[in-house]
Scaffold this active site. Structure first.
Site: not given
Ligand code: ING
Length: 309
Positions: A46, A106, A123, A142, A168, A193
């Site tokens: 991503e 995205n 996304k 985001e 992601c 990411n």
């Molecule tokens: N990053 C993270 C993901 O979904 C996240 C944000 C992490 C949300 C952990 C909830 C829990 O992997 C992106 N860029 O979506």
């Protein structure tokens, strides 16, 4: 046997100061390595061209838009497309898309083996928040910088199979997988990411984050009998750590290849797309087993509502 040899090209950290040209050179090095291993397709993370800029609170739109691409391919990425076409390898990578109409997504794209873009995905599930949140140990903006995707979750017939994309946070939502499963998807490629710390729950460690990452992907693969290639941007970007966990998962949900580090790293696997058929024709024969008359709430209701009595 419909075998696709797929390269998952993990990228290590990209610092704010790193230019797109430096990153593209790193991507080309991984592409050359993939060519040496006979890959048909190489998948990158991503937002593969820049640092994960949604961690930074910005108010000046010109500063924000400097992180976006106005066309694809463009001057910075043309060498990557040309190299891929030269090798006869299809590529997929994510980037921040600024459309001619001024909309921001995205986005990830997929090319064919001649370097032509044959698929684009935007996304849908944008995590985080839109305004600066001082309560968080780091920002995840985001929802500030992107619109939710407007293309749904398409599946394309390309490279001899049914291929879909997500990005992601999409992997954490079963709807993502099932909508592609209902289009007979045989391979889902995604980049991520993922910060290794929870900005709202300091005690949540990297091990739990890795567990949730694999849980989501292995479930999606198994419950829709599809291959999954998930590729990280990993390592520490300007002091902020992103987890690794680049994996290739087979249609039974088994991890068949996993990156070991947090730097630029290629893992490959010969994925037989025919291996998806047994699951789709038995335990997950959707037409025979699903009872859609009972699933209405999934599209009628966004948030949970507890029973009144
Ligand atoms: N990053 C993270 C993901 O979904 C996240 C944000 C992490 C949300 C952990 C909830 C829990 O992997 C992106 N860029 O979506």
């Amino acid at each position: 046997m419909r075998t696709l040899t797929i390269g998952a090209a993990q990228l290590g950290p990209i610092q704010k100061a790193d230019g797109r040209q430096e990153v593209v050179a790193r991507m080309i090095a991984l592409l050359d390595e993939a060519a040496g291993k006979g890959c048909d397709l190489v998948v990158y993370p991503e937002l593969a061209l820049t640092t994960f800029f949604p961690r930074w609170y910005m108010t000046d739109q010109a500063e924000v838009d400097a992180w976006f691409e106005r066309e694809m391919p463009n001057a910075a990425t043309r060498p990557l497309f040309d190299k891929a076409a030269g090798h006869g390898i299809a590529i997929s990578f994510g980037y921040a898309e600024l459309t001619a109409e001024g909309r921001r997504f995205n986005t990830s794209i997929l090319t064919d083996k001649s370097g032509s873009i044959v698929a684009a995905y935007r996304k849908v599930h944008l995590p985080g928040h839109a305004e600066h949140d001082p309560a968080r140990t780091h920002q995840h903006l985001e929802k500030r910088y992107f619109e939710p995707g407007d293309l749904g979750f398409p599946v394309w017939r390309t490279l001899g199979g049914n291929i879909g994309m997500c990005i992601c946070n999409d992997r954490r939502w079963p709807e993502t997988w099932r909508v592609m499963g209902l289009q007979d998807v045989e391979l889902v490629v995604l980049g991520f990411n993922t910060p290794s710390v929870n900005s709202q729950k300091a005690e949540e460690d990297g091990e739990k984050r890795h567990f949730h990452h694999l849980l989501s992907i292995q479930a999606g693969a198994y419950q829709n009998s599809t291959w999954v290639v998930a590729v990280a941007k990993a390592g520490t970007e300007d002091g902020h750590h992103l987890m690794g966990g680049t994996v290739i998962v087979d249609p039974d949900g088994t991890v068949v290849a996993e990156a070991q580090g947090e730097a630029d790293e290629l893992i490959t696997y010969a994925c037989d797309l025919d291996a998806t058929r047994f699951g789709k024709e038995t335990v997950f024969d959707f037409a025979r087993h699903r009872r859609i008359e009972h699933y209405g709430l999934i599209t009628e209701r966004s948030g949970a509502e507890a029973p009144s009595q």
